[in-house]
Design an enzyme around this catalytic site. Structure first.
Site, PDB file in Angstrom:
ATOM      1  N   GLU A 254      -9.184  -5.056  -8.839  1.00  0.00           N
ATOM      2  CA  GLU A 254      -9.666  -6.011  -9.848  1.00  0.00           C
ATOM      3  C   GLU A 254     -11.163  -5.809 -10.098  1.00  0.00           C
ATOM      4  O   GLU A 254     -11.609  -5.736 -11.239  1.00  0.00           O
ATOM      5  CB  GLU A 254      -9.379  -7.429  -9.345  1.00  0.00           C
ATOM      6  N   GLU A 385     -22.073 -14.699  -4.734  1.00  0.00           N
ATOM      7  CA  GLU A 385     -22.415 -14.932  -3.315  1.00  0.00           C
ATOM      8  C   GLU A 385     -21.349 -14.286  -2.415  1.00  0.00           C
ATOM      9  O   GLU A 385     -21.674 -13.674  -1.393  1.00  0.00           O
ATOM     10  CB  GLU A 385     -22.486 -16.443  -3.008  1.00  0.00           C
TER      11      GLU A 385
END
Ligand SMILES: Cc1cc2nc3c(=O)[nH]c(=O)nc-3n(C[C@H](O)[C@H](O)[C@H](O)COP(=O)(O)OP(=O)(O)OC[C@H]3O[C@@H](n4cnc5c(N)ncnc54)[C@H](O)[C@@H]3O)c2cc1C
Length: 402
Positions: A254, A385
């Site tokens: 992905e 993050e």
């Protein structure tokens, strides 16, 4: 890595360019008759249009370029797939249906599925007959995917699944989903060994999907409710309780698929056109020092992204998954994309407030749409993050943060 194309790859590019030159003209004519610039992208007419274009690509052998021939692919190299992606982006040509199926559900089935699953699912992903979505995230489990609560309990020849998924992109039109669900309920088992990976029929009794409308005005994703859904055991991918590791491969596919620096290099070309066109104090903004500095910096970073992407490609050419490099490339290009879109609205000044449909909207509001959709790019495929955590742990060998 050798950056030069081999004679076979050059020949492929030439054949492809000839085909695109011929067919894109027809595509543009159709596009000019049917404008799908806003939420009408979700309409049945838009879907039909995309299916027609998909069929053309498929019939010409340009869908699943690097997929094995025995499952309907072209059997070419990942490099040829990249050449195809580049030429499509350069011409701003839309892909066909089923980006997710072709980009990461299919590749996961290729590496982790059994023969029966490959034969059953891969050809229909390629010909666009079946569309796919990804049912991983839950209301309390996005970044912390290992906190997923959806349960799959064995019952005879089936698993019975209960739970709720969210942000299921393309779910409303999908026929199948890749699903992560808990199959070991012993609290002593390490969390990553409690999941299995399933192929879920989105039309099965007990599957309900409700659309969620985004900031862009589109409802591209939805929340998926699973109430006593029966999944036959032959739709378990890989071994029971080893689904976590398969889902990590899906995320690598992905991330490597969604981080095309080529796309940003094209956006930078459009940004340059915009800077030449917009004026401030009677001068094109392209003459302003700050504008030139910014665009040059974007160009440098997009090129860095391009070479990081080539490292992931090298791994794939050697028969491996894209690896943690995919997080570096994805993070860099997604954040860069957001900064480019921010800057495009700055260049437009007060015109940036005008959206599609307004007579004075610049480029028919295209920049406004991409600015709004760019907000999700540092969340989808894992937040920035989380990608930094992956890089810290898996590339730099730092200890886990939690
Ligand atoms: C456009 C779009 C499409 C999507 N499509 C799909 C899809 O098709 N299928 C699917 O399953 N999901 C999909 N998602 C969901 C996506 O995977 C999640 O939104 C993402 O994983 C973040 O999870 P969350 O929204 O629960 O945020 P949270 O995990 O709750 O995060 C909230 C904030 O906390 C931060 N944070 C969390 N954990 C850490 C940590 N350990 N260290 C540092 N900071 C941390 C995050 O970075 C974030 O800023 C999509 C999301 C978007 C935006």
């Amino acid at each position: 890595m050798d950056f030069n194309l081999s004679p076979e790859e050059e020949a492929f590019r030439k054949e492809l360019c000839d085909w695109l030159d011929k067919n894109v003209k027809e595509l543009r004519e159709l596009q000019s008759r049917q404008r799908f610039g806003g939420p009408e992208m979700e309409s049945d007419a838009a879907q039909q249009f995309t299916r027609m274009w998909h069929k053309k690509l498929y019939d010409a052998g340009y869908v699943g370029i690097a997929w094995p021939k025995e499952y309907g692919g072209r059997g070419a190299t990942v490099m040829e797939q990249m050449i195809f992606n580049q030429e499509m982006i350069k011409r701003r040509v839309p892909g066909g249906v089923g980006g997710l199926g072709i980009g990461w559900a299919g590749p996961t089935i290729i590496v982790a599925g059994n023969e029966e699953q490959k034969k059953r699912f891969l050809p229909k992903i390629l010909n666009g007959e079946e569309q796919w979505c990804q049912a991983f995230s839950e209301p309390e489990a996005g970044s912390d995917l290992a906190n997923s609560q959806t349960r799959a309990v064995e019952d005879g020849d089936d698993y019975v699944v209960n739970g709720q998924k969210v942000w299921t992109t393309g779910g409303m039109r999908a026929d199948w989903a890749i699903l992560l669900a808990k199959t070991d309920f012993n609290p002593e088992t390490p969390r990553h060994r409690t999941f299995s990976y399933f192929l879920l029929d989105m039309h099965a009794p007990g599957v309900t999907i409700r659309p969620l409308r985004e900031i862009t005005g589109y409802a591209m994703f939805g929340e998926t409710f699973l109430d006593d859904v029966r999944i036959p055991k032959n739709l378990l991918v890989g071994e029971k309780n080893r689904g976590w590791y398969i889902s990590m491969a899906t995320l690598e596919f992905e991330r490597s698929n969604s981080s095309s620096s080529m796309q940003y290099l094209t956006t930078i070309t459009n940004l340059i056109e915009l800077a030449r066109k917009m004026e401030r104090n009677g001068q094109p903004v392209s003459k302003e020092q700050m504008t030139r500095q910014k665009i040059a910096q974007f160009y440098i970073e997009a090129n860095v992204g391009k070479y990081i992407g080539l490292r992931a490609l090298t791994r794939q050419l050697r028969g491996m998954t894209p690896g943690p490099e995919s997080s570096v490339g994805s993070l860099l290009t997604m954040e860069l994309g957001q900064r480019i879109e921010d800057f495009a609205t700055y260049l437009q000044g007060p015109y940036s407030q005008l959206v599609t449909g307004s007579k004075y909207a610049i480029d028919n509001g295209r920049w406004q749409r991409s600015f709004l959709s760019s907000r999700g790019r540092t969340i989808m495929t894992g937040t920035s993050e989380v990608k930094r955590n992956v890089i810290a742990e898996r590339t730099l060998g730092l200890p886990r943060s939690y």
